[in-house]
Design an enzyme around this catalytic site. Sequence first.
Site, PDB file in Angstrom:
ATOM      1  NE  ARG A  70      -8.145   9.851  -3.650  1.00  0.00           N
ATOM      2  CZ  ARG A  70      -9.032   9.033  -4.216  1.00  0.00           C
ATOM      3  NH1 ARG A  70     -10.102   9.542  -4.791  1.00  0.00           N
ATOM      4  NH2 ARG A  70      -8.854   7.736  -4.226  1.00  0.00           N
ATOM      5  CE  LYS A 109       0.493   1.255   6.567  1.00  0.00           C
ATOM      6  NZ  LYS A 109       1.068   1.794   5.316  1.00  0.00           N
ATOM      7  CG  ASP A 112      -2.705  -3.681  -8.390  1.00  0.00           C
ATOM      8  OD1 ASP A 112      -2.108  -3.603  -7.295  1.00  0.00           O
ATOM      9  OD2 ASP A 112      -3.606  -4.512  -8.596  1.00  0.00           O
ATOM     10  CB  VAL A 113       1.935  -0.817  -5.608  1.00  0.00           C
ATOM     11  CG1 VAL A 113       2.060   0.610  -6.092  1.00  0.00           C
ATOM     12  CG2 VAL A 113       0.929  -0.948  -4.461  1.00  0.00           C
ATOM     13  CE1 TYR A 137      -3.136   0.701   7.332  1.00  0.00           C
ATOM     14  CE2 TYR A 137      -2.846   1.322   9.624  1.00  0.00           C
ATOM     15  CZ  TYR A 137      -2.749   1.629   8.284  1.00  0.00           C
ATOM     16  OH  TYR A 137      -2.265   2.859   7.891  1.00  0.00           O
ATOM     17  CG  ASN A 177       1.346   7.469   0.568  1.00  0.00           C
ATOM     18  OD1 ASN A 177       1.300   7.649   1.780  1.00  0.00           O
ATOM     19  ND2 ASN A 177       0.299   7.706  -0.219  1.00  0.00           N
ATOM     20  CB  SER A 205       0.947   3.538  10.296  1.00  0.00           C
ATOM     21  OG  SER A 205      -0.051   3.917  11.221  1.00  0.00           O
ATOM     22  N   GLY A 216       0.575   5.957  -4.585  1.00  0.00           N
ATOM     23  CA  GLY A 216      -0.565   6.456  -3.817  1.00  0.00           C
ATOM     24  C   GLY A 216      -0.491   7.959  -3.639  1.00  0.00           C
ATOM     25  CB  ALA A 225       0.271  -7.650  11.061  1.00  0.00           C
TER      26      ALA A 225
END
Length: 273
Positions: A16, A175, A79-80, A171, A106, A158, A13, A173
């Site tokens: 950007r 992180k 595509d990770v 989201y 990332n 995060s 990632g 959960a």
Amino acid sequence: MTQLNGKVALVTGGARGIGRGIAVALAEAGADVAIADVEQISSTAQQYGSAVVGGFTAAQATVAEIAALGRRSIAIQVDVSKKDDALRMVEKTFRQLGDLNVLVCNAGVVCVSTVDPMPEEAWDLTFAVNVKGVFLSCQAAIPAMRARSGGSIINIASVAGKNGMAGLAHYCASKFAVVGFTNSLAKELASDNIRVNAICPGILRTQMWEYLADTLKKPGESKEQSWQRYVQALIPLGRPQKPEDIGQLAVYLAMAENVTGQAINVDGGIELH
């Protein structure tokens, strides 16, 4: 600043936003950098409203930026969430840059939904990229780092991995999972001299927060007003973080020989633990 001269980093990632900030910071510190990103996500259950993300195209621009700094850089379309892609990503980094000393996981997605109406697809995609992607990337890199008697893995979590938020349960959960995975993996790999840490960014005006500010705005509020409200309400220092801030910590963690198993906030004081 050349602390990482002779080192090779791989940033997922990395095209950007936070990923680009990390990639450029590592290059400025002397590392050669592989940037892995995806051009198109197969699901529309993510933050950009359509399946087209344009990450690989952006990665090529970041590669040119790093090359202008005098460092070697390559872009890899990945595509990770797919094991074969993760293995190919590491293999191509070795083949073209000759080593792998620093892995930064990332790549991530987000969407806003309360739990009751949340589509299963949104939950699955969030965990496929944010959690499985970290697992597969680390799994692919570990043998190479172990063979070279050490390395640094940096997972991007995060502040949402420290405290829950309404509308972002999936989201958060994901992180929280990254933080727990990081702590556990650090203990597994300590004897191999592979350090594993997480960075927990706060609020940055990346594509992700452009989407959140627009989605979470109050009636009659513009996206700009929504953004400023979140900055002032949530950040004690009263200013957003920048990708460069995250990059500074990534450089430190890439070099810090006695730091492992940590989840460090870069958030202007949002989370004080």
